[in-house]
Design a protein around this motif. Structure first.
Motif, PDB file in Angstrom:
ATOM      1  N   TYR A 144      -6.303   5.070   3.310  1.00  0.00           N
ATOM      2  CA  TYR A 144      -6.846   5.880   2.222  1.00  0.00           C
ATOM      3  C   TYR A 144      -6.738   7.359   2.578  1.00  0.00           C
ATOM      4  O   TYR A 144      -7.164   7.788   3.647  1.00  0.00           O
ATOM      5  N   GLU A 145      -6.174   8.143   1.648  1.00  0.00           N
ATOM      6  CA  GLU A 145      -5.951   9.568   1.872  1.00  0.00           C
ATOM      7  C   GLU A 145      -6.913  10.448   1.086  1.00  0.00           C
ATOM      8  O   GLU A 145      -6.786  11.671   1.105  1.00  0.00           O
ATOM      9  N   GLY A 146      -7.881   9.845   0.378  1.00  0.00           N
ATOM     10  CA  GLY A 146      -8.831  10.610  -0.413  1.00  0.00           C
ATOM     11  C   GLY A 146      -8.472  10.621  -1.883  1.00  0.00           C
ATOM     12  O   GLY A 146      -7.319  10.371  -2.269  1.00  0.00           O
ATOM     13  N   GLU A 147      -9.505  10.914  -2.738  1.00  0.00           N
ATOM     14  CA  GLU A 147      -9.318  10.900  -4.193  1.00  0.00           C
ATOM     15  C   GLU A 147      -8.759   9.539  -4.606  1.00  0.00           C
ATOM     16  O   GLU A 147      -9.422   8.540  -4.440  1.00  0.00           O
ATOM     17  N   THR A 148      -7.536   9.485  -5.126  1.00  0.00           N
ATOM     18  CA  THR A 148      -6.939   8.203  -5.512  1.00  0.00           C
ATOM     19  C   THR A 148      -5.653   7.917  -4.738  1.00  0.00           C
ATOM     20  O   THR A 148      -4.847   7.075  -5.142  1.00  0.00           O
ATOM     21  N   ALA A 149      -5.449   8.606  -3.620  1.00  0.00           N
ATOM     22  CA  ALA A 149      -4.192   8.499  -2.874  1.00  0.00           C
ATOM     23  C   ALA A 149      -4.305   7.506  -1.718  1.00  0.00           C
ATOM     24  O   ALA A 149      -5.292   7.507  -0.973  1.00  0.00           O
ATOM     25  N   TRP A 150      -3.266   6.677  -1.573  1.00  0.00           N
ATOM     26  CA  TRP A 150      -3.159   5.720  -0.472  1.00  0.00           C
ATOM     27  C   TRP A 150      -1.774   5.869   0.159  1.00  0.00           C
ATOM     28  O   TRP A 150      -0.784   6.031  -0.552  1.00  0.00           O
ATOM     29  N   LYS A 151      -1.732   5.795   1.482  1.00  0.00           N
ATOM     30  CA  LYS A 151      -0.471   5.915   2.221  1.00  0.00           C
ATOM     31  C   LYS A 151      -0.093   4.557   2.807  1.00  0.00           C
ATOM     32  O   LYS A 151      -0.889   3.909   3.489  1.00  0.00           O
ATOM     33  N   ARG A 152       1.134   4.139   2.534  1.00  0.00           N
ATOM     34  CA  ARG A 152       1.616   2.869   3.081  1.00  0.00           C
ATOM     35  C   ARG A 152       1.892   3.017   4.565  1.00  0.00           C
ATOM     36  O   ARG A 152       2.629   3.897   4.996  1.00  0.00           O
ATOM     37  N   LEU A 153       1.275   2.138   5.378  1.00  0.00           N
ATOM     38  CA  LEU A 153       1.484   2.150   6.821  1.00  0.00           C
ATOM     39  C   LEU A 153       2.597   1.201   7.261  1.00  0.00           C
ATOM     40  O   LEU A 153       3.399   1.535   8.128  1.00  0.00           O
ATOM     41  N   ALA A 154       2.602   0.003   6.678  1.00  0.00           N
ATOM     42  CA  ALA A 154       3.585  -0.990   7.122  1.00  0.00           C
ATOM     43  C   ALA A 154       3.585  -2.184   6.183  1.00  0.00           C
ATOM     44  O   ALA A 154       2.610  -2.425   5.460  1.00  0.00           O
ATOM     45  N   ARG A 155       4.678  -2.907   6.218  1.00  0.00           N
ATOM     46  CA  ARG A 155       4.722  -4.253   5.642  1.00  0.00           C
ATOM     47  C   ARG A 155       4.742  -5.229   6.806  1.00  0.00           C
ATOM     48  O   ARG A 155       5.567  -5.087   7.722  1.00  0.00           O
ATOM     49  N   LEU A 156       3.852  -6.230   6.786  1.00  0.00           N
ATOM     50  CA  LEU A 156       3.676  -7.081   7.960  1.00  0.00           C
ATOM     51  C   LEU A 156       4.352  -8.447   7.846  1.00  0.00           C
ATOM     52  O   LEU A 156       4.715  -9.025   8.866  1.00  0.00           O
ATOM     53  N   ASP A 157       4.475  -8.978   6.654  1.00  0.00           N
ATOM     54  CA  ASP A 157       5.060 -10.319   6.507  1.00  0.00           C
ATOM     55  C   ASP A 157       6.351 -10.209   5.695  1.00  0.00           C
ATOM     56  O   ASP A 157       6.347  -9.708   4.566  1.00  0.00           O
ATOM     57  N   HIS A 158       7.449 -10.681   6.278  1.00  0.00           N
ATOM     58  CA  HIS A 158       8.754 -10.598   5.625  1.00  0.00           C
ATOM     59  C   HIS A 158       9.321 -11.988   5.328  1.00  0.00           C
ATOM     60  O   HIS A 158      10.540 -12.153   5.202  1.00  0.00           O
ATOM     61  N   THR A 159       8.450 -12.975   5.190  1.00  0.00           N
ATOM     62  CA  THR A 159       8.916 -14.327   4.884  1.00  0.00           C
ATOM     63  C   THR A 159       9.747 -14.316   3.605  1.00  0.00           C
ATOM     64  O   THR A 159       9.283 -13.831   2.568  1.00  0.00           O
ATOM     65  N   PRO A 160      10.968 -14.847   3.654  1.00  0.00           N
ATOM     66  CA  PRO A 160      11.816 -14.820   2.449  1.00  0.00           C
ATOM     67  C   PRO A 160      11.466 -15.929   1.467  1.00  0.00           C
ATOM     68  O   PRO A 160      10.819 -16.930   1.820  1.00  0.00           O
ATOM     69  N   ASP A 161      11.855 -15.743   0.226  1.00  0.00           N
ATOM     70  CA  ASP A 161      11.835 -16.794  -0.793  1.00  0.00           C
ATOM     71  C   ASP A 161      10.431 -17.337  -1.073  1.00  0.00           C
ATOM     72  O   ASP A 161      10.246 -18.539  -1.279  1.00  0.00           O
ATOM     73  N   VAL A 162       9.446 -16.461  -1.042  1.00  0.00           N
ATOM     74  CA  VAL A 162       8.093 -16.840  -1.455  1.00  0.00           C
ATOM     75  C   VAL A 162       7.601 -15.804  -2.462  1.00  0.00           C
ATOM     76  O   VAL A 162       8.046 -14.654  -2.470  1.00  0.00           O
ATOM     77  N   ARG A 163       6.669 -16.223  -3.296  1.00  0.00           N
ATOM     78  CA  ARG A 163       6.147 -15.316  -4.326  1.00  0.00           C
ATOM     79  C   ARG A 163       5.122 -14.356  -3.770  1.00  0.00           C
ATOM     80  O   ARG A 163       5.120 -13.173  -4.113  1.00  0.00           O
ATOM     81  N   TYR A 164       4.231 -14.878  -2.921  1.00  0.00           N
ATOM     82  CA  TYR A 164       3.140 -14.064  -2.410  1.00  0.00           C
ATOM     83  C   TYR A 164       3.156 -14.019  -0.886  1.00  0.00           C
ATOM     84  O   TYR A 164       3.332 -15.034  -0.220  1.00  0.00           O
ATOM     85  N   ARG A 165       2.947 -12.828  -0.373  1.00  0.00           N
ATOM     86  CA  ARG A 165       2.686 -12.618   1.051  1.00  0.00           C
ATOM     87  C   ARG A 165       1.379 -11.840   1.118  1.00  0.00           C
ATOM     88  O   ARG A 165       1.171 -10.909   0.340  1.00  0.00           O
ATOM     89  N   ARG A 166       0.515 -12.194   2.042  1.00  0.00           N
ATOM     90  CA  ARG A 166      -0.813 -11.578   2.103  1.00  0.00           C
ATOM     91  C   ARG A 166      -1.082 -10.946   3.465  1.00  0.00           C
ATOM     92  O   ARG A 166      -0.798 -11.568   4.492  1.00  0.00           O
ATOM     93  N   ALA A 167      -1.588  -9.718   3.452  1.00  0.00           N
ATOM     94  CA  ALA A 167      -2.264  -9.162   4.627  1.00  0.00           C
ATOM     95  C   ALA A 167      -3.732  -9.500   4.419  1.00  0.00           C
ATOM     96  O   ALA A 167      -4.437  -8.830   3.669  1.00  0.00           O
TER      97      ALA A 167
END
Length: 587
Positions: free
Chosen positions: A448-471
């Protein structure tokens, strides 16, 4: 000394460790003479040893607030603090006398030392020493003891007592944290896959170890608990029952509890589990792979959330019928009702009340120990997922907007922004001054960067051919924040700045706390004993100077709840003998 057996009149007994050693009388005389000769050297050695060196408590002292009836600095540097909110300066101290400590209510009370009068610590060694009283109440986040932090530059330090309720689990309970930062961050590191996990449904720290409760969906598999063994290794601690998931965990009265369930894997757009065994039971960890059955939640196939509130353990139902229960000991659970029959899932505490998310209509509900209040719907969302307390305010994550909202009052929520293009915000916590959150469908992590801003840190799950990946969920352990993922089943870890965290629940009562920043380590002491230490760092990378005020009893987490006394800051790394001297019991 042993009794006088026949024939031992010319021999001498000398204590050695737990037993006795027999010497002939002539040898005893020799030992006595040798001791008399050596005694002056022993005295000289003791007097010159750093362990017994004289303690100078004024050396390097840059601030000293006794907090005994006022907020004045007694160091001679005029760093007097300004009262904010309802600080009780007549509080009872550790010696039992009134006006010998400052009381903080956890709501709005704190002390401010303006930036112009606050010490500048730069890259130097420094130490913080304070007497702290933590009560047994568990209806609020314990909060920050001392902080000086520039949010815009992510620069400064925090000394805090942390509790993190994350998704369904009380991940950290009253754990001491000392952190520094100068906008530094590690990469996310792969910490391996516990067992055959589809995901680690729950993460919790207990007695210095990180535990993961898994979902393992095979027909002949069951949800298990694993203890993190470092690197990518996990030690199997057994399966509490035969259901496919350990859905929630919490530490209560010094014990680790786990809740089980049959997780409906199709809810994550994956093939349904072949294991049809229902859960809904609570277990207490008995060590090794042993789990002690503490009873079935009535009409519950999967435990939703677990939390400690008002000194009692509570648990909820993940699926319908809605259920919310209080542990009454042994295997007994008492129903406490739900708000209009709505499910209450993720549970957290804030400012004296218990709060709950819901999968039925996107509302948040508040429980005061007697009944429920509807705190309103968050936007147009249909589900609420997780809480975090940041800068003294309560935040909640949602589906399907992928937004976080800040609680203002009953019925009033402020939109704090969407996390990228994500649809769901799951686990959230504050790590070394940063509010971070995990998401679906890409299993990304944002800051969270304040106000309504969010900064992406990383993508953690790269499993292919699935609809949902969850952190999915988060916990702090060994200076890092750990995040579990679906469907890879892996756990990843990340560190902002540098941190020392004591992975034990601080007991109630008075304790002496010392946080030391030396040339390459952070170290925590409790009651004169070292309890935690960070990994090594380069001090040149951590310039802590800024123009931020020093805050006593407040910071990036929450207002402190408890009492403080004899707060000191030193511009040096205090040696162990000085720490023990400061931690000496009250006269």
């Amino acid at each position: 000394m042993p009794g006088g057996a026949p024939g031992l009149q010319n021999q001498c007994w000398v204590r050695k460790g737990p037993g006795w050693v027999r010497f002939p009388f002539t040898s005893a005389i020799f030992l006595s003479v040798l001791w008399l000769v050596a005694w002056p050297a022993v005295l000289i050695s003791a007097e010159t040893s750093p362990e017994y060196a004289p303690v100078d408590l004024q050396q390097g002292l840059v601030a000293h607030w006794p907090l005994a009836g006022d907020t004045r600095d007694r160091s001679g540097h005029n760093r007097h603090a300004v009262i904010r909110g309802e600080v009780d300066l007549q509080a009872v101290g550790r010696g039992g006398a009134e006006s010998t400590a400052a009381g903080f209510n956890g709501l709005d009370a704190w002390l401010e030392v303006p930036a112009a009068r606050s010490p500048l610590l730069g890259r130097e060694d420094f130490s913080i020493a304070v007497w702290l009283y933590a009560d047994e109440k568990s209806d609020d986040v314990p909060g920050d003891i001392l902080s000086q932090y520039d949010r815009s530059r992510r620069r400064g330090f925090h000394l805090s007592l942390k509790s993190n309720a994350v998704t369904t689990t009380l991940a950290n309970a009253r754990q001491l944290h000392f952190g520094i930062d100068n906008d530094r961050a590690s990469p996310w590191r792969d910490c391996g896959r516990p067992g055959n996990a589809l995901l680690a449904f729950s993460l919790a720290v207990h007695e210095g170890s990180l535990y993961a409760g898994t979902c393992e969906q095979g027909a002949n598999e069951a949800g298990r608990v694993y203890r993190y063994a470092g690197g990518e290794q996990w030690s199997d601690c057994g399966a509490p029952d035969r259901s496919n998931s350990v859905t929630a965990m919490a530490v209560h009265d010094g014990q680790l509890y786990a809740g089980t369930g049959k997780y409906r894997v199709a809810g994550s757009a994956l093939p349904e589990s072949e294991n049809m065994q229902l859960g809904g039971r609570i277990f207490r960890y008995g060590g090794g792979d042993r789990w002690i059955d503490c009873g079935q939640l009535p009409e519950t196939e999967a435990v939703g959330g677990m939390i400690v509130f008002g000194g009692r353990l509570y648990a909820s139902s993940l699926y319908r019928p809605a259920g919310f229960f209080r542990y009454d000991g042994d295997d007994r659970w008492g129903a406490c009702g739900t708000p209009d029959g709505k499910r209450v899932v993720a549970l957290g505490v804030y400012n004296g009340d218990l709060y709950a998310t819901s999968y039925d209509g996107g509302h948040v509900y508040r429980y005061d120990g007697q009944g429920w209040i509807d705190c309103g719907r968050l936007g147009e969302n249909t589900q609420t997922y997780a809480f975090a307390v940041y800068q003294g305010r309560l935040y909640a994550g949602t589906w399907p907007s992928g937004r976080v909202y800040r609680f203002e009052d009953v019925g009033r929520w402020t939109d704090a922004g969407r996390l990228g293009e994500e649809l769901e915000v799951m686990g959230m916590l504050v790590h070394n001054g940063r509010l971070i959150a995990g998401t679906l469908p890409l299993a990304e992590v944002y800051s969270y960067e304040g106000e309504t801003a969010w900064k992406r840190l990383a993508r953690l799950d790269h499993t292919p051919d699935v609809r949902y990946r969850r952190a999915w969920t988060l916990a702090e352990h060994d200076g890092r924040v750990f995040c579990s993922t679906l469907p890879s089943g892996k756990v990843f870890a990340f560190e902002a700045g540098c941190n020392a965290i004591w992975g034990h629940s601080l007991p109630a009562g008075w304790h002496h706390i010392v946080a030391v920043k030396s040339s390459d380590r952070l170290t925590l002491y409790v009651d004169g004993q070292q309890v935690a230490q960070s990994s090594a760092f380069d001090a040149a990378q951590f310039d802590l100077d800024g123009d931020s005020a020093l805050r006593i009893g407040f910071g990036e987490n929450d207002h402190f709840r408890g009492r403080l006394a004899e707060l000191r800051i030193y511009r040096r790394a205090l040696p162990p003998n000085a720490i023990r001297h400061l931690a000496a019991p009250a006269p």
